[in-house]
Design an enzyme around this catalytic site. Structure first.
Site, PDB file in Angstrom:
ATOM      1  N   HIS A 146       0.928  -1.272  -0.093  1.00 48.75           N
ATOM      2  CA  HIS A 146      -0.017   0.209  -0.057  1.00 48.75           C
ATOM      3  C   HIS A 146       0.799   1.230   0.058  1.00 48.75           C
ATOM      4  CE1 HIS A 146      -3.755   2.461   1.462  1.00 48.75           C
ATOM      5  NE2 HIS A 146      -2.718   3.240   1.666  1.00 48.75           N
ATOM      6  N   GLU A 147       1.853   1.097   1.025  1.00 45.93           N
ATOM      7  CA  GLU A 147       2.751   2.346   1.028  1.00 45.93           C
ATOM      8  C   GLU A 147       3.450   2.602  -0.258  1.00 45.93           C
ATOM      9  OE1 GLU A 147       1.642   4.570   3.041  1.00 45.93           O
ATOM     10  OE2 GLU A 147       0.228   3.192   4.209  1.00 45.93           O
TER      11      GLU A 147
END
Length: 169
Positions: free
Chosen positions: A75-76
């Site tokens: 996600h990051e």
């Protein structure tokens, strides 16, 4: 740095490298740390100058290791890749970010569902305020601002909020 943090670091770098190969240009250099506190599992900062910074919540990593490595790390990293290859004016969880998540074979969900009871660090005292239509619980930050002269108004009835009685919640 513990073993789990090293694993997250290695996974982060591997995803950056994988994206670089896929897009045909090197992935941006990223600073990584495990000092994030509070409710967020991860966060990316893009300073005006210098490299992007990925911050991970070590408590949530330790408590949710497998899911964290499978969902939060991609996600990051997807935020970094989407911004690097599509520019800074994209939506944070828009189609560009979602396509990078798809490339990583990761679920493109915005929010985690981890238990945050042990990672939340700030608990604010609440103060009860009222307007003409309802009551509002304001944090000690807003209460302090009101004591310093700032005014807050109800979004419904547009009347100013007045202190009723303090309450901790």
């Amino acid at each position: 740095m513990d073993e789990l943090q090293r694993t997250a670091l290695v996974r982060t770098k591997a995803l950056l490298k994988q994206a670089g190969h896929h897009f045909g240009r090197p992935a941006p250099s990223v600073a990584i740390n495990f000092e994030l506190k509070g409710q967020a599992a991860g966060m990316v900062r893009f300073p005006a100058s210098g490299k992007a910074q990925i911050r991970y919540n070590a408590i949530l990593l330790n408590e949710n290791a497998d899911d964290f490595l499978k969902r939060t790390v991609p996600h990051e990293v997807a935020h970094v890749i989407a911004r690097a290859y599509h520019g800074g004016k994209i939506r944070p969880h828009g189609t560009e970010w979602q396509s990078v998540m798809g490339f990583f074979n990761a679920d493109p969900t915005r929010c985690h569902s981890y238990d945050i009871s042990r990672s939340s660090t700030r608990k604010f005292r609440r103060f009860r305020y009222a307007c003409h239509c309802c009551e509002h619980l304001l944090t000690s930050i807003r209460h302090g601002r009101i004591l310093a002269g700032q005014r807050y108004y109800c979004r419904k009835c547009k009347n100013p909020l007045e202190l009723v009685v303090s309450a901790d919640k």
